[in-house]
Design a protein around this motif. Structure first.
Motif, PDB file in Angstrom:
ATOM      1  N   VAL B  33       0.882  -1.115   0.055  1.00 37.98           N
ATOM      2  CA  VAL B  33      -0.006  -0.111   0.128  1.00 37.98           C
ATOM      3  C   VAL B  33       1.020   1.240  -0.191  1.00 37.98           C
ATOM      4  O   VAL B  33       1.775   1.284   0.609  1.00 37.98           O
ATOM      5  N   LEU B  34       0.637   2.199  -0.785  1.00 40.07           N
ATOM      6  CA  LEU B  34       1.204   3.436  -0.864  1.00 40.07           C
ATOM      7  C   LEU B  34       0.302   4.323  -0.199  1.00 40.07           C
ATOM      8  O   LEU B  34      -0.899   4.572  -0.541  1.00 40.07           O
ATOM      9  N   LEU B  35       0.916   4.771   0.944  1.00 41.44           N
ATOM     10  CA  LEU B  35      -0.017   5.823   1.848  1.00 41.44           C
ATOM     11  C   LEU B  35       0.819   7.110   2.028  1.00 41.44           C
ATOM     12  O   LEU B  35       1.693   7.146   2.003  1.00 41.44           O
ATOM     13  N   GLY B  36      -0.295   8.047   2.086  1.00 39.15           N
ATOM     14  CA  GLY B  36       0.314   9.353   2.503  1.00 39.15           C
ATOM     15  C   GLY B  36      -0.727  10.174   2.292  1.00 39.15           C
ATOM     16  O   GLY B  36      -1.826  10.082   1.635  1.00 39.15           O
ATOM     17  N   PRO B  37      -0.325  11.534   2.773  1.00 38.15           N
ATOM     18  CA  PRO B  37      -1.204  12.662   2.585  1.00 38.15           C
ATOM     19  C   PRO B  37      -1.355  13.105   1.288  1.00 38.15           C
ATOM     20  O   PRO B  37      -0.644  12.724   0.142  1.00 38.15           O
ATOM     21  N   SER B  38      -2.151  13.863   1.042  1.00 33.88           N
ATOM     22  CA  SER B  38      -2.996  14.528  -0.452  1.00 33.88           C
ATOM     23  C   SER B  38      -1.595  15.253  -0.910  1.00 33.88           C
ATOM     24  O   SER B  38      -0.930  15.917  -0.296  1.00 33.88           O
ATOM     25  N   GLY B  39      -1.295  14.943  -2.429  1.00 36.61           N
ATOM     26  CA  GLY B  39      -0.441  15.620  -2.902  1.00 36.61           C
ATOM     27  C   GLY B  39       1.175  15.146  -2.826  1.00 36.61           C
ATOM     28  O   GLY B  39       1.860  15.643  -3.264  1.00 36.61           O
ATOM     29  N   CYS B  40       1.172  13.851  -1.960  1.00 35.76           N
ATOM     30  CA  CYS B  40       2.536  13.645  -1.787  1.00 35.76           C
ATOM     31  C   CYS B  40       3.221  12.763  -2.780  1.00 35.76           C
ATOM     32  O   CYS B  40       4.430  12.158  -2.824  1.00 35.76           O
ATOM     33  N   GLY B  41       2.321  12.471  -3.887  1.00 34.32           N
ATOM     34  CA  GLY B  41       2.849  11.759  -5.085  1.00 34.32           C
ATOM     35  C   GLY B  41       2.581  10.406  -5.136  1.00 34.32           C
ATOM     36  O   GLY B  41       3.319   9.423  -6.008  1.00 34.32           O
ATOM     37  N   LYS B  42       1.632   9.788  -4.511  1.00 35.67           N
ATOM     38  CA  LYS B  42       1.097   8.410  -4.663  1.00 35.67           C
ATOM     39  C   LYS B  42       0.756   8.077  -6.014  1.00 35.67           C
ATOM     40  O   LYS B  42       1.214   7.058  -6.713  1.00 35.67           O
ATOM     41  N   THR B  43      -0.191   8.881  -6.495  1.00 41.79           N
ATOM     42  CA  THR B  43      -0.588   8.668  -7.853  1.00 41.79           C
ATOM     43  C   THR B  43       0.410   8.831  -8.896  1.00 41.79           C
ATOM     44  O   THR B  43       0.400   7.972  -9.786  1.00 41.79           O
ATOM     45  N   THR B  44       1.172   9.588  -8.804  1.00 38.70           N
ATOM     46  CA  THR B  44       2.187   9.839  -9.730  1.00 38.70           C
ATOM     47  C   THR B  44       3.212   8.693  -9.683  1.00 38.70           C
ATOM     48  O   THR B  44       3.507   8.063 -10.804  1.00 38.70           O
ATOM     49  N   THR B  45       3.391   8.075  -8.521  1.00 38.27           N
ATOM     50  CA  THR B  45       4.403   6.964  -8.447  1.00 38.27           C
ATOM     51  C   THR B  45       3.664   5.643  -8.972  1.00 38.27           C
ATOM     52  O   THR B  45       4.395   5.233 -10.019  1.00 38.27           O
ATOM     53  N   LEU B  46       2.311   5.439  -8.910  1.00 34.86           N
ATOM     54  CA  LEU B  46       1.735   4.497  -9.339  1.00 34.86           C
ATOM     55  C   LEU B  46       1.821   4.619 -10.846  1.00 34.86           C
ATOM     56  O   LEU B  46       1.750   3.687 -11.735  1.00 34.86           O
TER      57      LEU B  46
END
Ligand SMILES: Nc1ncnc2c1ncn2[C@@H]1O[C@H](COP(=O)(O)OP(=O)(O)OP(=O)(O)O)[C@@H](O)[C@H]1O
Ligand SMILES: [Mg+2]
Lengths: 269, 363
Positions: B33-46
């Motif tokens: 699971v990639l977890l983190g606050p909004s805007g931390c780059g999760k979607t970009t990483t995925l």
């Protein structure tokens, strides 16, 4: 609230009458027997209806050919303007690139430029290029006139289709082009059809360029305007011509009215 | 099934750095699971793993194959988008087999796999419908089915549950867990919901500002946060933090805070805190603090601010000096606002951190 509504309705009524009344009068006149048109006082509602005026018009010299010319020009215009506007609209909708604003502005600028100013140089240039008095020449001018609108419509259609759908198709093994062809294009088709029909109406009704740029290969509006302007045409001929001019646009607009509304919905949103 | 390695990924949008120097090893068959606050780059990483973003720097390996230059379709991945991205002009069946058609699989095989996936996700009776005729939860199932019929090495999901209502989310969470148990494909799952992360993940990678702060099992990330940020992001209510001083006394370590000295459990001796004056940040979870109505050895005096019943427990907010602490107390615990209470901090559960960097002083 109800007062506002009343005002709104009466305003709509006035505007609708403004547009519809002349159309109604022309239509009535086009089906009125010839003698009745010349009697005085004129009856607005004729005693009997007849096709003879319409038939007379359709059989008179050059009319059928000019109708055919008009159709050809319109079809050519649709093909040319979609060929140019569809990729432009897609690009404007999907990419941010250097000069994007300039493209959009130039599209607007073309829209603002009066065709009248261009007509004489255009005629001269077309004579030089051998495009004068050809259907292709008229179609090219109509294309130029329609591109701003068609590009705007097409761009709004593509903006309304999420890019994520194309991306999803790509993760499922489609190439960029296939993702477009299998996902975006089918969804855009209705909107593109509306744009095409819009172009058809624009080209069908365009008088000015068609008159300036043709001599023997007249389109229908050019033929009629010529007859009317030279005042040689009898009254019933004019009414029938007017009817021919108005009808296709009306029928088409009636058929696609839902479409235009959703289209505007997309643009406004 | 394949392992994924991300090597020093970097992605910028103009001046914004979405991810910087991100490295991560994801094991075969793992649910990460990639977890983190909004805007931390999760979607970009995925999206970088999917091949939907071109990286500024870095390499991505899937099953020891360098996929960095490959388009999404050739990476052996399948993705479930946050908005589901089901094709609205196609029936459910055509949506599900879209990828198989792109792969030119025989019709027979397409039908077999679609039936299998539809069965697994219980959408068998929806195959003739258009997406507009489906509920949000059903659409989500279609998106998952469309992904799993590909038998991908790697399954990527971007907040797949965020558009569902609370009850359905709970249900689908369990479904996704079951699905992963059955399929065992390496899964990368993006969410900003810590409960989802804790319940689904084999491991959680916690991100902040385009970097990974900690990668660990849910238990470890909850009990042993690597930084103050992790402690305050995970847990609801989050970890409490108090200023304290570390002292050596009678051969043992004692942390002094708010006038009380708490002897620390023996164990890996922490290094002296930076600055040499022994000042530390003391982190402790609400459930590891016991509220007492009378003073006891090593207890911290506090004043009750508010007592909130939260079902099986009471949530107590108290003030220590100028700081507010959350404490979970038994349901029968009673205290009025303004009343004095004493707090006993479980020494084994205290997490010491550097007050400047916020890093934990013990692994
Ligand atoms: N297309 C883009 N153009 C410019 N900046 C972007 C773009 N996409 C993302 N960013 C920026 O990159 C950073 C990371 O974005 P990302 O979408 O990966 O965040 P996220 O962790 O998925 O957040 P959320 O939980 O809100 O979805 C953000 O600061 C965002 O503003
Ligand atoms: Mg996101």
């Amino acid at each position: 609230m109800t007062l506002r509504r009343l005002g709104l309705y009466s305003a709509s009524l006035v505007i609708a009458a403004w547009v519809l009344l002349p159309i109604l009068l022309i239509t009535l006149a086009a089906f009125t027997p010839r003698e009745a048109l010349y009697t005085w006082p004129r009856q607005i509602w004729p005693d009997r209806f007849t096709l003879e005026t319409i038939l007379f018009f359709a059989r008179s010299d050059g009319v059928l050919r000019s109708v055919w010319n008009s159709v050809l020009v319109a079809v050519l215009t649709i093909a040319l303007s979609l060929l140019i506007s569809a990729p432009t609209g897609y690009t404007l909708a999907r990419y941010r690139f250097r000069g994007r604003d300039a493209v959009q502005l130039s599209i607007l600028a073309v829209k603002m430029f009066p065709a009248t100013v261009l007509s004489i140089p255009l005629a001269v240039a077309f004579i030089g290029w051998g495009l004068y008095d050809t259907l292709l020449g008229v179609a090219i001018v109509h294309t130029a006139l329609s591109i701003p609108f068609v590009t705007a419509i097409v761009a709004s259609v593509f903006v309304g289709i999420p890019f994520e759908l194309e991306e999803a198709a790509m993760t499922l093994g489609a190439s960029r082009l296939r993702a477009f062809l299998r996902v975006t294009l089918p969804m855009a088709l209705p909107g593109l059809a509306a744009a095409a029909i819009y172009t058809f109406v624009l080209s069908w009704n365009e008088v000015f360029a068609a008159t300036i740029l043709t001599l023997n290969n007249r389109t229908l509006p050019a033929l009629i305007i010529n007859a009317v302007a030279s005042a040689t045409a009898p009254l019933h001929y004019r009414f029938a011509g007017g009817f021919f001019m108005v009808m296709p646009a009306l029928v088409i607009l009636f058929l696609i009215r839902r479409y235009l509304l959703t289209l505007w919905g997309v643009t406004v949103r | 099934m394949a392992e994924i390695s991300l090597h020093q990924l970097r992605k910028t949008y103009g001046k914004v750095t979405a991810i910087k120097d991100l490295s991560l090893e994801i094991r075969e068959g793992e649910f990460l699971v990639l977890l983190g606050p909004s805007g931390c780059g999760k979607t970009t990483t995925l999206r970088a793993i999917a091949g939907l973003e071109t990286l500024d720097e870095g390499r991505i390996l899937i099953g020891s194959r360098d996929v960095t230059p490959l388009p999404p379709g050739q990476r052996g991945i399948a993705m479930v988008f946050q908005s589901y991205a089901v094709f609205p002009h196609m029936r459910v069946y055509d949506n599900i087999v879209f990828g198989l058609r792109m792969r030119k699989l025989p019709d027979e095989e397409q039908r077999r796999r679609a039936a299998e996936a539809a069965d697994l996700l219980q959408i068998g009776d929806l195959l003739d419908r258009y997406p507009a005729q489906l509920s949000g939860g059903q659409r989500q199932r279609v998106a998952v089915a469309r992904a799993i019929v590909m038998r991908p090495d790697v399954l990527l999901m971007d907040e797949p549950l965020s558009n569902l209502d609370a009850l359905l989310r709970l249900h689908m969470r369990a479904e996704l867990k079951r699905l992963h148990r059955e399929l065992r494909s390496t899964t990368v799952y993006v969410t900003h919901d810590q409960v989802e992360a804790l319940s689904l993940g084999d491991r959680i990678a916690l991100m902040k500002d385009g970097e990974i702060v900690q990668v660990d099992t849910p238990g470890a990330i909850y009990d042993r946060p690597a930084t103050r940020f992790v402690g305050s992001f995970i847990g609801s209510p989050p970890m409490n933090f108090l200023q304290g001083t570390l002292r050596r006394r009678n051969g043992g370590l004692v942390v002094e805070t708010a006038g009380a000295g708490i002897p620390l459990a023996a164990g890996g001796a922490p290094p002296a805190a930076d600055g040499g004056d022994g000042s530390v940040l003391l982190g402790i979870r609400p459930e590891h603090i016991e509220a007492l109505s009378a003073p006891a050895a090593g207890s911290v005096a506090a004043r009750v601010v508010v007592l909130e019943p939260i079902g099986p427990q009471n949530l107590l907010t108290v003030q220590v000096g100028s700081e507010l602490l959350k404490v979970t107390a038994p349901a029968d615990f009673q205290a009025d606002a303004g009343e004095q209470v004493w707090l006993r901090l479980d020494p084994a559960r205290i997490r010491l951190m550097d007050p400047q960097s916020g890093r934990a002083l013990r692994a």
